[in-house]
Write an enzyme that holds these catalytic residues in place. Sequence first.
Site, mmCIF file in Angstrom:
data_model
loop_
_atom_site.group_PDB
_atom_site.id
_atom_site.type_symbol
_atom_site.label_atom_id
_atom_site.label_comp_id
_atom_site.label_asym_id
_atom_site.label_seq_id
_atom_site.Cartn_x
_atom_site.Cartn_y
_atom_site.Cartn_z
ATOM 1 N N PHE A 177 0.367 -0.867 -0.434
ATOM 2 C CA PHE A 177 0.899 -0.347 -1.544
ATOM 3 C C PHE A 177 1.607 0.932 -1.109
ATOM 4 C CE2 PHE A 177 -3.364 -2.357 -1.956
ATOM 5 C CZ PHE A 177 -2.877 -3.385 -2.581
ATOM 6 N N LYS A 178 2.138 1.257 0.054
ATOM 7 C CA LYS A 178 2.714 2.389 0.132
ATOM 8 C C LYS A 178 4.286 2.260 0.434
ATOM 9 C CE LYS A 178 -0.957 4.898 0.439
ATOM 10 N NZ LYS A 178 -2.130 3.910 -0.360
#
Length: 400
Positions: A177-178
């Site tokens: 999710f980065k």
Amino acid sequence: MFRIGKEEIDAVARVIESKNLFKINDAMHETEQCEELMREKFGVKRALLVTSGMGALASALIGMGIGPGDEVIVPAYTYIATAMAVVAAGAVPVIVDIDETYTMSAEKAAEKINPRTKCIIPVHIQGFPCAMDEIKKLADENGIMILEDACQADGGSYKGKRLGAIGNAGALSFNQFKIITAGEGGALITNDDKIYERALIYHDSSAIAFFGDQLKDVTEPQFCGTEFRTNEISAAILHQQLLKLDDILFDLRKNKRALTELIGNVCRISPSNDIEGDCGTTLPVVFKDEQSARQFSASIGVGNYLPIDTGKHIYDHWTAILEKRGAFRPEMDPFRFPENADHLPDYKNERYPVTLDLLARTVFILVDPDWTDNNIDEISQGIIKAAKGLSHLAKNEKNK
Ligand SMILES: Cc1ncc(COP(=O)(O)O)c(C=O)c1O
């Protein structure tokens, strides 16, 4: 995750064809090369790839010599891993409120400082840079170290310096999710040799002495730690992601700026400590109350959410911390250590009113680096329509 494709596939194929997937090898040296690129990109002396952001935070705290009897200040709005890393080091997390930028209030942090305070962890949440000048001043005045949690802010900056490279150490995350990703992964960056050496030993203590010459220049004695060692496939993916990082940030910032210009007269955008260095992933729109925020959120026609709905990112959902269960075996629980037991915060009864209030009346609009001009026009029209449909927007109230 934003941009991943052929370059990463080719890099992984090269590693597999080399048949050397372990970090120490005589073939590709992907980990070494990736760490070298990271040092260069972040302008730091040391970079250590690890398996997760939490691994980077815990290794950094151990590297700083944090342990039982120490207090570490964390913000009330961050992923639970920030606080858990403090407990993993044997210390006590002390929670402080955020301010209108969604990041740690230096003023509130100052109120919690006492002789046990050894470290502050400002968290650049959602890629929003913390007020590092104020936090640094506070830390310097009180002889406290700074560990930047830049897990949600890979590559962002504050006054021209990369986030994570301003304090004594910084932690990055590369989970799915980065901003850049290898599925999972993390990194510790620092200019401090001692922090690096101890983190190096801690993050791979079972193998560090037995593979290659990793301890060749290390002066710190070996001690028992844990295992957050990376591998060549992750490093190869990350190397390609690092090469893409600045383009991703450029496009995120460009699109956030364009959207801000189009909707800024109708919506109230939250302030930033450094909009140039902000990662651009998130456009925060703030309202008078939660009802307005929810109504707006439901009708704007683009990816968004209310941060109050993000569970473990908010202190009141940190069950294991609130209930002070720091380990499975009570004897191993830092909350029960005699060095900590007489100064434990009353987490369940402490209140962080700005955090709960602000997060409940904010909508985060998620920015995409690959939006076209047409996309941005359409999105802005939907947002303007939704905003005008609200009778009691915070901005309208403010302008009365
Ligand atoms: C602010 C923050 N700190 C730490 C972490 C931990 O990172 P990881 O999931 O890579 O362990 C995260 C992950 O979501 C995060 O958002």
